[in-house]
Design a protein around this motif. Sequence first.
Motif, PDB file in Angstrom:
ATOM      1  N   ALA A 162       0.827  -1.204   0.000  1.00 40.59           N
ATOM      2  CA  ALA A 162       0.000   0.000   0.000  1.00 40.59           C
ATOM      3  C   ALA A 162       0.862   1.253   0.000  1.00 40.59           C
ATOM      4  CB  ALA A 162      -0.935   0.000   1.206  1.00 40.59           C
ATOM      5  N   GLN A 163       1.938   1.228   0.760  1.00 47.09           N
ATOM      6  CA  GLN A 163       2.834   2.386   0.818  1.00 47.09           C
ATOM      7  C   GLN A 163       3.463   2.653  -0.543  1.00 47.09           C
ATOM      8  OE1 GLN A 163       6.136   1.893   3.509  1.00 47.09           O
ATOM      9  NE2 GLN A 163       6.575   4.068   3.536  1.00 47.09           N
ATOM     10  N   SER A 164       4.007   1.632  -1.149  1.00 51.04           N
ATOM     11  CA  SER A 164       4.634   1.765  -2.456  1.00 51.04           C
ATOM     12  C   SER A 164       3.618   2.179  -3.512  1.00 51.04           C
ATOM     13  CB  SER A 164       5.280   0.431  -2.836  1.00 51.04           C
ATOM     14  OG  SER A 164       5.757   0.470  -4.152  1.00 51.04           O
ATOM     15  N   ALA A 165       2.442   1.563  -3.470  1.00 49.26           N
ATOM     16  CA  ALA A 165       1.410   1.862  -4.459  1.00 49.26           C
ATOM     17  C   ALA A 165       0.916   3.297  -4.330  1.00 49.26           C
ATOM     18  CB  ALA A 165       0.246   0.884  -4.305  1.00 49.26           C
ATOM     19  N   GLY A 166       0.751   3.788  -3.102  1.00 49.60           N
ATOM     20  CA  GLY A 166       0.295   5.161  -2.908  1.00 49.60           C
ATOM     21  C   GLY A 166       1.255   6.169  -3.511  1.00 49.60           C
ATOM     22  N   VAL A 167       2.530   5.977  -3.292  1.00 45.94           N
ATOM     23  CA  VAL A 167       3.540   6.882  -3.849  1.00 45.94           C
ATOM     24  C   VAL A 167       3.570   6.766  -5.369  1.00 45.94           C
ATOM     25  CG1 VAL A 167       6.013   7.375  -3.971  1.00 45.94           C
ATOM     26  CG2 VAL A 167       4.947   6.919  -1.763  1.00 45.94           C
ATOM     27  N   THR A 168       3.561   5.543  -5.872  1.00 40.74           N
ATOM     28  CA  THR A 168       3.622   5.331  -7.316  1.00 40.74           C
ATOM     29  C   THR A 168       2.419   5.938  -8.013  1.00 40.74           C
ATOM     30  OG1 THR A 168       4.900   3.298  -7.023  1.00 40.74           O
ATOM     31  CG2 THR A 168       3.765   3.576  -9.134  1.00 40.74           C
ATOM     32  N   LEU A 169       1.219   5.724  -7.486  1.00 42.35           N
ATOM     33  CA  LEU A 169       0.018   6.248  -8.133  1.00 42.35           C
ATOM     34  C   LEU A 169       0.013   7.768  -8.180  1.00 42.35           C
ATOM     35  CD1 LEU A 169      -2.750   3.839  -6.817  1.00 42.35           C
ATOM     36  CD2 LEU A 169      -1.619   3.846  -9.040  1.00 42.35           C
ATOM     37  N   VAL A 170       0.318   8.407  -7.069  1.00 47.74           N
ATOM     38  CA  VAL A 170       0.324   9.875  -7.052  1.00 47.74           C
ATOM     39  C   VAL A 170       1.399  10.406  -7.996  1.00 47.74           C
ATOM     40  CG1 VAL A 170       0.693  11.928  -5.627  1.00 47.74           C
ATOM     41  CG2 VAL A 170      -0.717  10.053  -4.768  1.00 47.74           C
ATOM     42  N   THR A 171       2.541   9.766  -8.035  1.00 43.78           N
ATOM     43  CA  THR A 171       3.606  10.186  -8.943  1.00 43.78           C
ATOM     44  C   THR A 171       3.156  10.049 -10.395  1.00 43.78           C
ATOM     45  OG1 THR A 171       5.284   9.564  -7.332  1.00 43.78           O
ATOM     46  CG2 THR A 171       5.993   9.769  -9.628  1.00 43.78           C
ATOM     47  N   LEU A 172       2.521   8.934 -10.726  1.00 44.21           N
ATOM     48  CA  LEU A 172       2.090   8.704 -12.103  1.00 44.21           C
ATOM     49  C   LEU A 172       0.961   9.642 -12.524  1.00 44.21           C
ATOM     50  CD1 LEU A 172       2.206   4.814 -12.251  1.00 44.21           C
ATOM     51  CD2 LEU A 172       3.747   6.426 -13.378  1.00 44.21           C
ATOM     52  N   MET A 173       0.215  10.156 -11.568  1.00 42.18           N
ATOM     53  CA  MET A 173      -0.873  11.083 -11.886  1.00 42.18           C
ATOM     54  C   MET A 173      -0.363  12.355 -12.546  1.00 42.18           C
ATOM     55  SD  MET A 173      -3.224  10.961  -8.532  1.00 42.18           S
ATOM     56  CE  MET A 173      -3.947   9.445  -7.958  1.00 42.18           C
ATOM     57  N   THR A 174       0.894  12.680 -12.336  1.00 36.65           N
ATOM     58  CA  THR A 174       1.451  13.927 -12.867  1.00 36.65           C
ATOM     59  C   THR A 174       2.256  13.686 -14.141  1.00 36.65           C
ATOM     60  OG1 THR A 174       3.444  13.760 -11.510  1.00 36.65           O
ATOM     61  CG2 THR A 174       1.564  14.913 -10.549  1.00 36.65           C
ATOM     62  N   THR A 175       2.111  12.503 -14.726  1.00 34.61           N
ATOM     63  CA  THR A 175       2.872  12.144 -15.924  1.00 34.61           C
ATOM     64  C   THR A 175       1.916  11.837 -17.075  1.00 34.61           C
ATOM     65  OG1 THR A 175       2.904   9.757 -15.517  1.00 34.61           O
ATOM     66  CG2 THR A 175       4.632  11.073 -14.443  1.00 34.61           C
ATOM     67  N   ASP A 176       2.494  11.449 -18.199  1.00 33.57           N
ATOM     68  CA  ASP A 176       1.696  11.042 -19.358  1.00 33.57           C
ATOM     69  C   ASP A 176       0.906   9.765 -19.080  1.00 33.57           C
ATOM     70  OD1 ASP A 176       2.626  13.195 -20.804  1.00 33.57           O
ATOM     71  OD2 ASP A 176       4.230  12.052 -21.769  1.00 33.57           O
ATOM     72  N   ALA A 177       1.211   9.085 -17.998  1.00 34.07           N
ATOM     73  CA  ALA A 177       0.508   7.846 -17.645  1.00 34.07           C
ATOM     74  C   ALA A 177      -0.798   8.111 -16.890  1.00 34.07           C
ATOM     75  CB  ALA A 177       1.418   6.953 -16.809  1.00 34.07           C
ATOM     76  N   TRP A 178      -1.209   9.370 -16.783  1.00 34.55           N
ATOM     77  CA  TRP A 178      -2.408   9.720 -16.014  1.00 34.55           C
ATOM     78  C   TRP A 178      -3.642   8.941 -16.469  1.00 34.55           C
ATOM     79  CZ3 TRP A 178      -5.525  10.686 -12.401  1.00 34.55           C
ATOM     80  CH2 TRP A 178      -6.784  11.223 -12.615  1.00 34.55           C
ATOM     81  N   ASN A 179      -3.943   8.925 -17.758  1.00 35.40           N
ATOM     82  CA  ASN A 179      -5.160   8.257 -18.223  1.00 35.40           C
ATOM     83  C   ASN A 179      -5.134   6.769 -17.904  1.00 35.40           C
ATOM     84  OD1 ASN A 179      -6.570  10.501 -19.253  1.00 35.40           O
ATOM     85  ND2 ASN A 179      -5.305  10.467 -21.088  1.00 35.40           N
ATOM     86  N   ARG A 180      -4.001   6.113 -18.144  1.00 32.33           N
ATOM     87  CA  ARG A 180      -3.881   4.686 -17.820  1.00 32.33           C
ATOM     88  C   ARG A 180      -3.997   4.464 -16.321  1.00 32.33           C
ATOM     89  NH1 ARG A 180       1.387   4.359 -20.157  1.00 32.33           N
ATOM     90  NH2 ARG A 180       1.843   2.943 -18.459  1.00 32.33           N
TER      91      ARG A 180
END
Length: 132
Positions: free
Chosen positions: A5-23
């Motif tokens: 959960a810790q790793s996923a929370g950081v990864t998801l928020v980080t990816l939200m600010t990239t081109d991977a947002w829609n995915r």
Amino acid sequence: MALLAQSAGVTLVTLMTTDAWNRTREGVTSLWRRTQPDRAESVAAELAATREDALAAGEDGDQETLAELHAEWQGRLRRLLAARPGVAAELRGLLEELDPDRTTRPAVTQHASASGRARVYQAGRDQYNAQP
């Protein structure tokens, strides 16, 4: 489960600010749709709101807000995993699909001790310390 959960929370928020947002949005919303369908729409709205906050925080260099957003999603994901432990493999797969480099990054392990009036500052990435 807490580490996932810790790793996923950081990864998801980080990816939200990239081109991977829609995915990222589609993958996380789909995960909730399959596991807790009654919450899927509210999770989609929370993802959008988090993205706006993360983009603004990134532009302002606001590390505190980013840390709070990471913690919020860590909590949501931890609660999902606690309610549905079988989702762990699916979440891992989603993270690998969204961020394939995630598995090649080295793990960070830190240990420190301080005594007396000493202070220890540790970070797995960028760290900003304001001087009083």
